[in-house]
Motif scaffolding. Structure first.
Motif: not given
Length: 482
Positions: A149-156, A132-147
């Motif tokens: 992933w949970s934050a990304e899932f809440e955005k979705y 749901t976000e566009w981060k040209p630089i930091t978006g290269i790194i996917p979620p690395m831990n449970v926290e």
């Protein structure tokens, strides 16, 4: 009388052959050439080779390693890596792109081809709205831990797609669609890096022909625009206004999707054509054949009235095929954006007819102006039935154009005059058109057909001006020694 060192020097020149040089040079030890010669002179004149075999062999090796005057005069022309232009003043010639430039462009086009395919898979798996976000630089790194992933899932969960379609999705299922969209975006960023950095390098090293910097800079800007256009497309599917439309389904704008895919196809064709042209120009400049023929002169071939007529027709049909292919891909994007492909799942008929009823093709329900003046163009772009019909018509136009081009090239008078690569390209285009019909509306097959058409256009082009100058200089440098 015993053999002396002076007599060894007076031996017949047959003993100074390259074979003797290879034989005796293998017996060398860590002594300088001057030291060995001094040892030879200081030795007794009456020394026999049987008494001092090592010294005799070493002296003989030093003498044999001397290059004959004839070989010294021939070496720049016949033994140098730049033999064709050995005597030419290459510093005075125009810049000619080396094969590395062509291979880099072909690699870039292959990566664009891959990102188009991955984008199609992302569309089919309905994964495009998972990030749901566009981060040209930091978006290269996917979620690395449970926290994370949970934050990304809440955005979705806040998106219309989750609320209307995927409200029962789990975190593990979300990871699957997330990684699909993430890989599509990362591949796009990788294309930008692998294109811009070599472009700067080749530009600074002056490895690009006169017209290349402008063309390649435009491609680099188009890559950056592609990234922005991709996010602009995704953003259209995240708008909350979809929730206010009864019966609406979360999807990206078909206009933005078509623009995103269309620019990718143009970028692919540009990289492929420029890369092929660079490699073929280099081979021609170094004395290679033109369009796969070592006996044909491109000036004679292209000046032939029959070839001129065929060239105009083939370029026109190839351009039409390229245009139809791009438009078909854009129309396919409209079909995908509206899910229009699900309306009629039979081919070539649509509901048992060649064409749907006119009331279905141009329905007044899609007009938004009170006078209905926008009915015709809104049906073309927003009516799923019309969009699918247009897509089929454009695809068949591409197929028929390719068949006509192939049939015309099979005429004996035309076939005898065409260069080999042009004949092979037409045949390959015809084969891919038939494969495309058998596979249906597959993106990969359509891009493969586009590739054969691009190669056909390149095989019918005249060599670049820099390649012509280089070839002429090479022939002039080579002719005095013939």
């Amino acid at each position: 009388m015993q053999l002396s060192f002076v007599n060894a020097l007076l031996r017949p020149r047959a003993h100074l052959s390259l074979r003797a040089a290879r034989t005796f040079s293998t017996a060398s030890v860590n002594f300088s050439r001057g030291t060995v010669l001094k040892s030879c002179v200081a030795s007794e004149v009456t020394s026999s080779p049987l008494r001092n075999p090592w010294l005799y062999r070493r002296c003989y090796s030093v003498i044999a390693q001397r290059k004959p005057t004839v070989l010294d005069s021939l070496e720049p022309r016949f033994f140098s890596a730049n033999a064709f232009h050995g005597a030419a003043q290459t510093s005075q010639l125009p810049v000619l792109a080396p094969p590395a430039v062509g291979r880099w462009l072909l690699l870039s086009s292959a990566m664009v081809f891959a990102v188009i395919v991955v984008g199609g898979v992302t569309r089919l798996t309905e994964s495009g709205l998972s990030i749901t976000e566009w981060k040209p630089i930091t978006g290269i790194i996917p979620p690395m831990n449970v926290e994370d992933w949970s934050a990304e899932f809440e955005k979705y969960k806040a998106t219309p797609e989750f609320k209307l379609l995927n409200h029962s999705i789990t975190l593990d299922e979300f990871k699957n669609i997330f990684y699909m969209e993430w890989s599509h975006r990362v591949l796009g960023r990788l294309i930008g890096i692998t294109f811009v950095i070599p472009l700067v390098y080749f530009g600074l090293r002056k490895k690009l022909t006169t017209s290349m910097p402008t063309q390649l800079t435009g491609m680099a800007l188009l890559i950056g625009f592609q990234g922005f256009l991709g996010w602009y497309m995704v953003k259209s599917g995240l708008e909350d206004s979809i929730m206010d439309t009864p019966g609406a389904v979360p999807r990206v704008s078909q206009y933005r999707l078509a623009a995103h895919l269309g620019t990718a196809v143009v970028l692919y064709a540009g990289m492929l054509g420029t890369g092929l042209a660079a490699i073929k120009d280099w081979r021609y400049a170094r004395g290679g054949s033109w369009s796969g023929s070592s006996t044909m002169n491109w000036k004679v071939v292209l000046s032939n009235p029959i070839v001129k007529r065929f060239s105009r027709l083939s370029k026109g049909l190839s351009a039409l095929g390229l245009l139809d292919c791009i438009i078909s891909r854009c129309a396919g994007a409209f079909v995908a954006g509206l899910d229009a492909g699900l309306l009629y799942n039979e081919f070539p008929l649509m509901g048992g007819r060649l064409a749907p009823p006119m009331d279905d093709l141009f329905s007044s329900a899609y007009a938004k102006n009170t006078d209905g003046s926008d009915m015709w163009w809104r049906n073309i772009f927003e009516n799923p039935t019309t969009v699918q019909f247009d897509h089929r018509v454009l695809a068949m136009t591409t197929y028929l154009s390719t068949c006509l081009l192939f049939a015309y090239s099979r005429r004996p008078a035309i076939r005898a005059l065409l260069p080999p690569l042009a004949r092979k390209s037409v045949t390959a285009a015809f084969a891919m058109a038939n494969v495309q019909v058998l596979l249906g509306l597959a993106t990969a097959g359509s891009i493969a057909l586009l590739s054969t058409m691009v190669h056909l256009l390149v095989s019918l082009r005249r060599p670049g001006l820099a390649a012509q100058v280089w070839r002429k200089a090479g022939m002039q440098a080579k002719s005095p020694g013939l």
